[in-house]
Scaffold this motif. Structure first.
Motif, PDB file in Angstrom:
ATOM      1  N   HIS A  67       2.026  59.323 -16.441  1.00 42.45           N
ATOM      2  CA  HIS A  67       2.896  60.186 -15.623  1.00 42.45           C
ATOM      3  C   HIS A  67       2.727  61.649 -15.999  1.00 42.45           C
ATOM      4  O   HIS A  67       2.498  61.965 -17.168  1.00 42.45           O
ATOM      5  CB  HIS A  67       4.363  59.759 -15.746  1.00 42.45           C
ATOM      6  CG  HIS A  67       4.967  59.919 -17.118  1.00 42.45           C
ATOM      7  ND1 HIS A  67       5.587  61.067 -17.541  1.00 42.45           N
ATOM      8  CD2 HIS A  67       5.066  59.065 -18.166  1.00 42.45           C
ATOM      9  CE1 HIS A  67       6.037  60.910 -18.770  1.00 42.45           C
ATOM     10  NE2 HIS A  67       5.728  59.702 -19.176  1.00 42.45           N
ATOM     11  N   ASP A 100       4.524  63.894 -24.189  1.00 40.31           N
ATOM     12  CA  ASP A 100       4.949  62.825 -23.255  1.00 40.31           C
ATOM     13  C   ASP A 100       4.803  63.321 -21.817  1.00 40.31           C
ATOM     14  O   ASP A 100       5.727  63.883 -21.277  1.00 40.31           O
ATOM     15  CB  ASP A 100       6.386  62.423 -23.580  1.00 40.31           C
ATOM     16  CG  ASP A 100       6.867  61.237 -22.775  1.00 40.31           C
ATOM     17  OD1 ASP A 100       6.052  60.612 -22.094  1.00 40.31           O
ATOM     18  OD2 ASP A 100       8.074  60.961 -22.812  1.00 40.31           O
ATOM     19  N   MET A 101       3.675  63.057 -21.163  1.00 37.94           N
ATOM     20  CA  MET A 101       2.421  62.575 -21.692  1.00 37.94           C
ATOM     21  C   MET A 101       1.233  63.214 -20.989  1.00 37.94           C
ATOM     22  O   MET A 101       0.301  62.563 -20.578  1.00 37.94           O
ATOM     23  CB  MET A 101       2.356  61.026 -21.614  1.00 37.94           C
ATOM     24  CG  MET A 101       2.608  60.470 -20.196  1.00 37.94           C
ATOM     25  SD  MET A 101       2.176  58.707 -20.047  1.00 37.94           S
ATOM     26  CE  MET A 101       0.404  58.800 -19.839  1.00 37.94           C
ATOM     27  N   GLU A 133       8.333  58.938 -13.491  1.00 41.18           N
ATOM     28  CA  GLU A 133       8.501  57.965 -14.571  1.00 41.18           C
ATOM     29  C   GLU A 133       9.771  58.264 -15.347  1.00 41.18           C
ATOM     30  O   GLU A 133      10.513  57.372 -15.699  1.00 41.18           O
ATOM     31  CB  GLU A 133       7.293  58.014 -15.522  1.00 41.18           C
ATOM     32  CG  GLU A 133       7.192  56.782 -16.431  1.00 41.18           C
ATOM     33  CD  GLU A 133       8.013  56.860 -17.702  1.00 41.18           C
ATOM     34  OE1 GLU A 133       8.240  55.812 -18.323  1.00 41.18           O
ATOM     35  OE2 GLU A 133       8.444  57.967 -18.091  1.00 41.18           O
ATOM     36  N   GLU A 134      10.023  59.545 -15.563  1.00 39.20           N
ATOM     37  CA  GLU A 134      11.171  59.928 -16.391  1.00 39.20           C
ATOM     38  C   GLU A 134      12.494  59.822 -15.638  1.00 39.20           C
ATOM     39  O   GLU A 134      13.558  59.859 -16.241  1.00 39.20           O
ATOM     40  CB  GLU A 134      10.990  61.366 -16.915  1.00 39.20           C
ATOM     41  CG  GLU A 134       9.758  61.567 -17.792  1.00 39.20           C
ATOM     42  CD  GLU A 134       9.916  60.971 -19.186  1.00 39.20           C
ATOM     43  OE1 GLU A 134      10.877  60.233 -19.424  1.00 39.20           O
ATOM     44  OE2 GLU A 134       9.035  61.247 -20.029  1.00 39.20           O
ATOM     45  N   GLU A 162       1.263  56.127 -22.709  1.00 36.34           N
ATOM     46  CA  GLU A 162       2.500  56.654 -23.323  1.00 36.34           C
ATOM     47  C   GLU A 162       2.300  56.889 -24.820  1.00 36.34           C
ATOM     48  O   GLU A 162       1.522  56.174 -25.457  1.00 36.34           O
ATOM     49  CB  GLU A 162       3.632  55.627 -23.148  1.00 36.34           C
ATOM     50  CG  GLU A 162       4.227  55.551 -21.768  1.00 36.34           C
ATOM     51  CD  GLU A 162       5.106  56.733 -21.423  1.00 36.34           C
ATOM     52  OE1 GLU A 162       5.431  57.554 -22.305  1.00 36.34           O
ATOM     53  OE2 GLU A 162       5.444  56.844 -20.231  1.00 36.34           O
ATOM     54  N   PRO A 163       3.044  57.852 -25.394  1.00 40.16           N
ATOM     55  CA  PRO A 163       2.992  58.013 -26.850  1.00 40.16           C
ATOM     56  C   PRO A 163       3.505  56.724 -27.501  1.00 40.16           C
ATOM     57  O   PRO A 163       4.604  56.271 -27.180  1.00 40.16           O
ATOM     58  CB  PRO A 163       3.967  59.164 -27.124  1.00 40.16           C
ATOM     59  CG  PRO A 163       4.214  59.813 -25.811  1.00 40.16           C
ATOM     60  CD  PRO A 163       3.974  58.796 -24.758  1.00 40.16           C
TER      61      PRO A 163
HETATM   62 ZN   LIG Z   1       6.482  59.090 -21.075  1.00 39.34          ZN
END
Ligand SMILES: [Zn+2]
Length: 386
Positions: A67, A100-101, A133-134, A162-163
């Motif tokens: 994302h 992120d990210m 996504e968030e 993702e992290p």
């Molecule tokens: Zn993320």
């Protein structure tokens, strides 16, 4: 010459707070312009996403998903510098989304692009890039997967960038995540004078009974791939400001992170049953509202997890742990399509003030993603010849 480091910096300069892509997707489209990647914009309910494919869809296909939207930077005055400056100082890129990210998106875009230039297309690469996504995550990766299903688009394996690493790049690969569910209870009693409690029904006492019933026993003892499920009371709220009034109503919220011993549906039934018990015992009325934000999932560690682990070890020297810890992610949607694992940067600074990433980590991540693609290509090649 564009590389994953300056692309990350350019992406961070776009203030892409969910759901606004703020020019990020345009930058990615420009990167793939005049290449063999076919770019499709997949929009739904005003949310813009991208799907890119190199090679025919009949070929073995490797996917990356990520994302480019970010969480709000919050109070900007608390940041050392503009959260959307994307400045590189002492080999560190500063800004919201650097961890992120956006770094991982830049790293997998460059890895895919470079591998495509060096390789004959006997396999295929797809990239799923979302700007939702968030937030609610309804019209992002989900929308791309829907579009893929409609258009007979497929992939055999996918990495979500993702992290994932708690301390050092390489220390963790996520093979799944717990499910998440929030229960809201509104407990209605009977308002009255605190000097005459016998005439009232105190919903605060009922809320204590309810919380005790929900928390006095563990939900489970964990499972093969998961830690025990957890239930946390996140809010108890009553509007009452007087010290001599028994309030009419109390609201209680609990958040449950659950493993594969449960489903969201089963937990919902249990929560409603508990509410009924307390209702009966304390003569209150309890309204229950449940929101399931994700079911638990995992990809049994197999070909994909080991493919990632091998490349991570090559570039970091670390033997990664396979884990299902942490919150929900878009991998929960991708799993409906193919085996998926998550691997990305060290997550310590995500969503934090002064979010920043070391340039060397982005370079390592790009190298790891590139190596994964090359090894996958070699495996496909060996199988085709064999
Ligand atoms: Zn993320």
């Amino acid at each position: 010459m564009i590389n994953s480091v300056n692309l990350t910096s350019e992406l961070v300069k776009c203030p892409s707070v969910t759901p606004d892509d703020a020019g990020t997707l345009k930058l990615i489209k420009e990167l793939f312009k005049d290449t063999d990647f076919k770019i499709t914009e997949v929009s739904k309910n005003g949310i813009k996403n991208l799907f890119l494919r190199w090679g025919s869809k009949n070929l073995p296909t490797f996917g990356f998903c990520g994302h480019i939207d970010v969480v709000n930077p919050g109070e900007i005055s608390k940041w050392k510098m503009n959260p959307f400056s994307g400045k590189i100082i002492n080999n560190e890129i500063f800004g919201r989304g650097s961890v992120d990210m956006k770094s991982a998106v830049a790293a997998f875009c460059l890895a895919a692009l470079n591998v495509s230039k060096e390789t004959s297309p006997i396999f295929s690469i797809v990239l799923l890039i979302t700007s939702d996504e968030e937030g609610k995550a309804k019209d992002g990766t989900n929308a791309i997967l829907e579009w893929m299903n409609k258009n007979n688009e497929r992939m055999d394996y996918c990495i979500v960038g993702e992290p994932t690493c708690p301390k050092k790049l390489g220390d963790m690969i996520k093979i799944g995540r717990k499910g998440s569910l929030t229960g809201h209870f509104t407990i209605i009693g009977k308002q009255g004078h605190s000097a005459y409690p016998q005439l009232a029904i105190n919903p605060i006492n009922s809320s204590v009974d309810l919380i005790y019933l929900l928390t006095n026993k563990p939900l489970d003892n964990g499972s093969k791939f998961f830690e025990p499920s957890t239930l946390v009371t996140t809010s108890i709220f009553t509007e009452n400001r007087a010290n001599n009034v028994i309030p009419q109503q109390v609201k209680v919220t609990v958040n449950i992170r659950f493993n594969d011993n449960h489903t969201g549906e089963k937990i919902s039934v249990w929560l409603k049953k508990c509410a009924k018990k307390i209702e009966y015992k304390t003569k209150t009325i309890i309204k229950t509202d449940i929101k399931i934000s994700g079911e638990p999932f995992y990809s049994k560690p197999g070909y994909l997890a080991n493919l990632v682990k091998k490349s991570v070890q090559k570039y970091t020297g670390i033997s990664s742990e396979f884990s299902t810890s942490g919150g929900t992610s878009d991998a929960r949607f991708v799993i409906t399509k193919c085996p998926v694992v998550e691997f990305g940067l060290v997550g310590q600074k995500m969503h934090a003030i002064d979010e920043s990433v070391q340039v060397s980590q982005i370079v390592d991540l790009e190298n790891i993603y590139t190596d994964i693609l090359k090894n996958y290509f070699n495996d496909v090649n060996r199988k085709t010849k064999g």
